[in-house]
Design a protein around this motif. Structure first.
Motif, PDB file in Angstrom:
ATOM      1  N   PRO A 719      -7.096   2.306  -6.405  1.00  0.00           N
ATOM      2  CA  PRO A 719      -7.599   1.914  -3.825  1.00  0.00           C
ATOM      3  C   PRO A 719      -8.850   3.148  -4.139  1.00  0.00           C
ATOM      4  O   PRO A 719      -8.643   4.888  -5.288  1.00  0.00           O
ATOM      5  CB  PRO A 719      -5.885   2.860  -3.281  1.00  0.00           C
ATOM      6  N   GLU A 720      -9.252   3.570  -3.196  1.00  0.00           N
ATOM      7  CA  GLU A 720     -10.797   3.783  -3.811  1.00  0.00           C
ATOM      8  C   GLU A 720     -10.313   5.481  -2.300  1.00  0.00           C
ATOM      9  O   GLU A 720     -10.929   6.052  -3.061  1.00  0.00           O
ATOM     10  CB  GLU A 720     -11.575   3.462  -2.330  1.00  0.00           C
ATOM     11  N   TRP A 721      -9.273   4.850  -1.714  1.00  0.00           N
ATOM     12  CA  TRP A 721      -8.629   6.454  -0.933  1.00  0.00           C
ATOM     13  C   TRP A 721      -7.354   6.606  -0.312  1.00  0.00           C
ATOM     14  O   TRP A 721      -6.566   5.316  -0.556  1.00  0.00           O
ATOM     15  CB  TRP A 721      -9.026   6.083   0.417  1.00  0.00           C
ATOM     16  N   PHE A 722      -6.668   7.250  -0.791  1.00  0.00           N
ATOM     17  CA  PHE A 722      -5.562   7.813  -0.890  1.00  0.00           C
ATOM     18  C   PHE A 722      -5.396   9.111  -0.223  1.00  0.00           C
ATOM     19  O   PHE A 722      -5.952  10.281  -0.526  1.00  0.00           O
ATOM     20  CB  PHE A 722      -4.137   7.893  -2.324  1.00  0.00           C
ATOM     21  N   ILE A 723      -4.189   9.141   1.093  1.00  0.00           N
ATOM     22  CA  ILE A 723      -4.275  10.833   1.915  1.00  0.00           C
ATOM     23  C   ILE A 723      -3.246  10.918   2.214  1.00  0.00           C
ATOM     24  O   ILE A 723      -2.173   9.719   2.446  1.00  0.00           O
ATOM     25  CB  ILE A 723      -5.048  10.591   3.162  1.00  0.00           C
ATOM     26  N   ASN A 724      -2.919  11.928   1.766  1.00  0.00           N
ATOM     27  CA  ASN A 724      -1.190  12.731   2.390  1.00  0.00           C
ATOM     28  C   ASN A 724      -1.729  13.545   2.692  1.00  0.00           C
ATOM     29  O   ASN A 724      -2.495  14.915   2.924  1.00  0.00           O
ATOM     30  CB  ASN A 724      -0.433  12.770   0.763  1.00  0.00           C
ATOM     31  N   THR A 725      -1.063  13.801   3.942  1.00  0.00           N
ATOM     32  CA  THR A 725      -0.899  15.308   5.024  1.00  0.00           C
ATOM     33  C   THR A 725       0.503  15.447   5.647  1.00  0.00           C
ATOM     34  O   THR A 725       0.884  14.161   6.215  1.00  0.00           O
ATOM     35  CB  THR A 725      -1.993  14.863   6.338  1.00  0.00           C
ATOM     36  N   ALA A 726       0.089  16.528   6.570  1.00  0.00           N
ATOM     37  CA  ALA A 726       1.953  16.820   6.704  1.00  0.00           C
ATOM     38  C   ALA A 726       1.702  18.061   7.705  1.00  0.00           C
ATOM     39  O   ALA A 726       0.567  18.769   8.030  1.00  0.00           O
ATOM     40  CB  ALA A 726       2.398  17.249   5.656  1.00  0.00           C
ATOM     41  N   VAL A 739       6.254  16.674   9.858  1.00  0.00           N
ATOM     42  CA  VAL A 739       5.484  15.630   9.954  1.00  0.00           C
ATOM     43  C   VAL A 739       4.716  15.102   9.161  1.00  0.00           C
ATOM     44  O   VAL A 739       3.816  15.322   8.586  1.00  0.00           O
ATOM     45  CB  VAL A 739       5.213  15.019  11.509  1.00  0.00           C
ATOM     46  N   THR A 740       5.025  14.268   8.170  1.00  0.00           N
ATOM     47  CA  THR A 740       4.375  13.552   6.841  1.00  0.00           C
ATOM     48  C   THR A 740       3.335  12.646   6.741  1.00  0.00           C
ATOM     49  O   THR A 740       4.269  11.597   7.291  1.00  0.00           O
ATOM     50  CB  THR A 740       5.345  13.769   5.561  1.00  0.00           C
ATOM     51  N   ALA A 741       2.064  12.672   6.818  1.00  0.00           N
ATOM     52  CA  ALA A 741       1.312  11.196   7.043  1.00  0.00           C
ATOM     53  C   ALA A 741       1.040  10.295   5.388  1.00  0.00           C
ATOM     54  O   ALA A 741       0.866  11.596   4.990  1.00  0.00           O
ATOM     55  CB  ALA A 741       0.890  11.237   7.797  1.00  0.00           C
ATOM     56  N   PHE A 770      -0.260   2.759   5.908  1.00  0.00           N
ATOM     57  CA  PHE A 770      -0.345   3.693   6.382  1.00  0.00           C
ATOM     58  C   PHE A 770       1.282   4.192   7.014  1.00  0.00           C
ATOM     59  O   PHE A 770       2.259   3.630   7.424  1.00  0.00           O
ATOM     60  CB  PHE A 770      -0.899   4.528   7.818  1.00  0.00           C
ATOM     61  N   LEU A 771       1.542   5.501   6.187  1.00  0.00           N
ATOM     62  CA  LEU A 771       3.935   5.450   6.497  1.00  0.00           C
ATOM     63  C   LEU A 771       4.197   7.162   7.127  1.00  0.00           C
ATOM     64  O   LEU A 771       2.108   7.816   7.075  1.00  0.00           O
ATOM     65  CB  LEU A 771       4.353   5.066   5.519  1.00  0.00           C
ATOM     66  N   MET A 772       4.318   7.241   8.126  1.00  0.00           N
ATOM     67  CA  MET A 772       4.849   8.433   8.587  1.00  0.00           C
ATOM     68  C   MET A 772       6.319   8.649   7.706  1.00  0.00           C
ATOM     69  O   MET A 772       7.189   8.143   8.192  1.00  0.00           O
ATOM     70  CB  MET A 772       4.250   8.723   9.534  1.00  0.00           C
ATOM     71  N   LYS A 792      12.252   8.127   6.651  1.00  0.00           N
ATOM     72  CA  LYS A 792      10.787   7.984   5.975  1.00  0.00           C
ATOM     73  C   LYS A 792      10.605   6.512   6.526  1.00  0.00           C
ATOM     74  O   LYS A 792      11.744   5.479   7.021  1.00  0.00           O
ATOM     75  CB  LYS A 792      11.957   7.457   4.356  1.00  0.00           C
ATOM     76  N   ASN A 793       9.611   6.619   6.525  1.00  0.00           N
ATOM     77  CA  ASN A 793       9.214   4.877   6.858  1.00  0.00           C
ATOM     78  C   ASN A 793       9.137   5.244   8.311  1.00  0.00           C
ATOM     79  O   ASN A 793      10.125   3.792   9.558  1.00  0.00           O
ATOM     80  CB  ASN A 793       9.084   4.171   6.297  1.00  0.00           C
ATOM     81  N   ILE A 794       8.811   6.206   9.744  1.00  0.00           N
ATOM     82  CA  ILE A 794       9.724   6.204  10.589  1.00  0.00           C
ATOM     83  C   ILE A 794       9.048   4.444  11.705  1.00  0.00           C
ATOM     84  O   ILE A 794      10.010   4.406  12.701  1.00  0.00           O
ATOM     85  CB  ILE A 794       8.907   7.703  11.310  1.00  0.00           C
TER      86      ILE A 794
END
Length: 824
Positions: A719-726, A739-741, A770-772, A792-794
């Motif tokens: 994938p060109e983009w992959f992002i993880n944030t919390a 909360v994690t995305a 996109f998962l949270m 997981k996967n809200i």
């Protein structure tokens, strides 16, 4: 055509490099804003409550020591000079707990009086006996002041805040790491670093406490066993030229799982976690030191009846012993036993089943079973000739049995049932090729692996050129042997039958390396290293099925060898205590798999090692006490990337795809923003973090598949983009939440970048998703307890996680677990 493409690629990469360089110059200029001593000039002195420094008894500063204000969420860590600051404490009496790896913890009582800044100068005494294990980053350099490359350390607290059911959730917390789910619980990790194919983590060196864990590190580096995240104390992830000492894989990076070491005093815990589908994870952990002997032991039981399509039962036992031999040496011993029984399978649903829904997690081959047994033993020894000369030695051996019973199946355009059809059909007979017919036969793929290694490493501090130097010189000897049999059963689910394949593969490897780090000035560290790899391998085929002849016993023996020199250079520049600029170049290396380099008819191919030139340039900085920022630009240029067509990769199970030249370039970044400090919260912490990666992974020379030139096409599963944030919240009352995305961009699954899915589901675009996730935890100190609730996967997102090995794997839907931990 090739030259034009390369020029175009350079032009595409040039704006990014320019942007990165400008950003570095911008942030290096921040010392003019922050002041020479690294303290914010505009800080209100009334908010600064405590400042101080931490050093060893010999007066050396201790970087990255943790300072915790007991009973609060306040704390800090020391910088490279051992200094720290704590802000926003109301008046009162407090206790500070200061800890650092390799040193005894300190408790210090203090009084905070309004308007008065308390100054502390504290000294650590080293722990008398340390586990002499190998880490890829110095334990006393967790701020990475001497690492010439991008690196991530995920500690135990971060793992606890995630409450993972799979180690994949933890690995995604590192920039540049793309992890593809297979069965949803991370039993077989698939790691791709910076756009490399993640299948079975073939392009990544995976270690546990410095010891390889792949089936056969040189000849078959697949990850069919993955260390369980439940029992880990941390994970190190190293990229760039800093990995030059390690091998054999030095293309993507090094992932080192760290297990707890024997503590100096008695401590233990019992942790349980349960959830849907009969999921249960239990871990008992105990450690203590008796005289000159330390012990750490843990036992894990993990099982589920129905997570997605998967059922499994895992028992994992590990123990460490630490012996204080004398004042100059310590000996560590580690023993591990792992047993897994799961109904893992290669077959996935086809596109017809996915499109009509309702069959995402059906068990198409309910009798499929994978048995993994692993026994490991390692010895680690440290001997101090003097304060400046140390010898670390590690010796290890492990066996892995990977027996996989899989039911046969077939599909065809005419939807004709095979002669040995069981009567079970999946999909649709109304769509050409849309039916999957289950056959009344089984392929038992039984494999056993033996690995033994020995590695002495000499570490020398010296003063060449009148400057401080750190020299590491070592050698690595490794022996590996694989036994492989295929037994075809005449009924579904049976483990006996006709032996159709039988072979033995052996390999002997020797590696020698040297790396020197020169402290050119107080601010500039230069690093240079070289490694020599030699791998001799042999394939001995005793029985196989020959076209036109049938199954016969035979004696086909062929061997070959490959030798490579792998250099690397790097630097680390610290213009001030707030900013570190790093960069490097190294040659990537991966030896050919034995089964790829020698054909099933005993022909030794002239297959070279996989090679690349890898470059990176980046910076990391604590810009403010409430802001951390890291950004790295990278480029991996392969002259010839070799892609195995193993069944796990959706291929036919033998041979390789000669991918030719490929190019992986982009950037990865990480940001941590402490909102609580900005807003002046006294009783809560509120922190936001994000790591993002952009990578272009493309074929970079003319290559035709049919009439299509794939030059410029993206490589599979990149994938060109992959992002993880919390967003993380913690309070003085012990209550916390996170909360994690996680965002993953679209992926192609074949070289021609097919968008429309194939009927069998194995090729076609994987849309972005996109998962949270959310986790709530509550620490009750007086009960020595911790409770947590994890979702997981809200939003119950339905998405394709994988089209491998043989069909679509749908991501795990909403999954809820509850856990409890008691510490003693």
């Amino acid at each position: 055509m090739e030259r034009i493409y390369n020029q175009k690629s350079f032009l595409n990469f040039k704006p990014f490099v320019a942007t990165l360089v400008l950003a570095i110059f911008f942030f290096t200029g921040t010392h003019a804003i922050f002041g020479k001593n690294g303290v914010d000039k505009d800080s209100d002195n009334r908010e600064l409550a405590i400042k101080g420094s931490i050093s060893s008894l010999e007066g050396e500063p201790i970087p990255y020591a943790n300072i915790l204000v007991v009973g609060t969420v306040k704390g800090a860590h020391t910088d490279i000079d051992g200094n720290f600051q704590i802000y926003d404490l109301s008046d009162g009496k407090y206790t500070l707990k200061i800890s650092a790896l390799g040193f005894k913890s300190i408790l210090e009582d203090i009084d905070v009086v309004k308007g008065k800044i308390m100054t502390l100068q504290l000294s650590f005494s080293e722990i008398g006996v340390e586990m002499p294990q190998v880490t890829v980053v110095s334990e006393k350099d967790r701020i990475f002041s001497k690492v010439p490359g991008a690196v991530t350390f995920i500690d135990k607290k971060e793992i606890e805040n995630i409450s993972p059911i799979s180690g994949n959730e933890v690995l995604r917390r590192s920039p540049g790491i793309h992890v593809v789910d297979e069965e949803g619980v991370g039993m077989r990790v698939n790691i791709g670093i910076r756009g490399l194919d993640p299948d079975r983590s073939r392009s990544v060196l995976v270690l546990e406490d410095g010891v390889p864990v792949a089936l056969a590190p040189y000849g078959e580096p697949e990850m069919y066993y993955t260390p369980a995240i439940d029992r880990m104390a941390g994970i190190e992830i190293l990229k760039g030229s800093g990995q030059i000492l390690y091998g054999p894989q030095t293309i993507g990076g090094v992932v080192n799982y760290l297990t707890p070491n024997p503590p100096s005093e008695q401590e233990g815990s019992i942790r349980i976690q349960g959830g849907q589908g009969g999921f249960f994870s239990g871990l008992v952990n105990y450690g203590d030191t008796y005289g000159n002997t330390g012990i750490q032991v843990n036992l894990m039981k993990k099982q589920a009846q129905n997570i997605g399509p998967t059922e499994f039962d895992i028992t994992d036992f590990n123990t460490k012993f630490l012996f204080n031999m004398n004042e100059k040496s310590e000996l560590g011993v580690k023993l591990g036993v792992y047993n897994e029984v799961s109904n893992s399978t290669y077959i996935g649903i086809n596109q017809v089943m996915y499109d009509r829904g309702g069959e995402d997690f059906v068990r198409m081959a309910p009798d499929d079973q994978l048995d993994v047994k692993r026994y490991s033993l390692s010895f680690s020894h440290k001997y101090r000739f003097s304060e400046n000369v140390k010898l670390r030695t590690i010796a290890y051996g492990y066996t892995t049995t990977r027996n996989w019973n899989r039911q046969d199946f077939t599909s065809n355009e005419a939807n004709n049932a095979p002669a040995n059809w069981t009567g079970v059909t999946w999909g649709s007979t109304d769509v050409p090729g849309g039916a999957i017919f289950m056959r009344n036969s089984t392929g038992n793929r039984d494999r056993q692996f033996e690995v033994a290694g020995f590695e002495p490493r000499l570490e020398v501090k010296h003063d060449l050129f009148g400057r401080k130097n750190d020299l590491v010189v070592g050698t690595r000897l490794l022996y590996e042997r694989a036994f492989e049999q295929r037994v075809n059963g005449t009924k579904a689910g049976v483990k006996s039958g006709n032996l159709v394949e039988d072979e033995i593969r052996t390999g002997q490897a020797i590696s020698a390396y040297a790396e020197n780090k020169l402290q050119l000035t107080e601010k500039i560290l230069l690093s240079g290293g070289v490694r020599m790899e030699n791998f001799n391998y042999e394939r001995d085929i005793n029985r196989r099925n020959f076209a036109g002849i049938g199954i016969v016993d035979t004696v086909l023996v062929a061997g070959n060898s490959v030798t490579e020199i792998i250099p690397g250079l790097g630097f680390n520049y610290r213009p001030n205590v707030k900013v570190s600029i790093f960069g490097g170049v190294h040659k990537g290396y991966a030896p050919p798999r034995t089964k790829d380099a020698i054909t099933s008819t005993g022909d030794a191919l002239d297959l070279d090692a996989e090679e690349s030139w890898n470059y990176e340039l980046g910076f990391r900085s604590d810009l403010k006490r409430w802001l951390f920022l890291e950004m790295t630009g990278f480029r991996m240029d392969f002259s010839n990337q070799i892609i195995p067509v193993a069944e796990s990769a959706g291929g036919i199970g033998f041979g390789v795809v000669n991918a030719g030249a490929t190019l992986h370039q982009g950037f990865e970044s990480a940001l941590v923003f402490d909102i609580g400090q900005v807003l002046g919260f006294n009783s809560v912490n509120l922190r936001y973090d994000v790591n993002a990666t952009y990578v272009q992974s493309t074929f970079s020379e003319d290559r035709f598949m049919g009439d299509m030139n794939i030059n410029g096409n993206r490589t599979p599963y990149a994938p060109e983009w992959f992002i993880n944030t919390a967003l993380t919240f913690e309070s003085n009352m012990g209550l916390g939440a996170r909360v994690t995305a996680n965002y993953v961009g679209n992926q192609f699954t074949d070289e021609v970048n097919s968008i429309a899915p194939s009927v069998d589901g194995r090729t076609g675009e994987i849309p972005s998703y996109f998962l949270m996730d959310a986790n709530v935890f509550y620490n009750v100190d007086k009960w020595n307890s911790r409770f947590n609730l994890s979702v997981k996967n809200i939003f119950n997102e339905r998405y394709i996680a994988n089209r491998r090995p043989q069909g679509i794997r749908v991501g795990i839907p909403r999954f809820i677990t509850m856990g409890y931990e008691f510490r003693f």
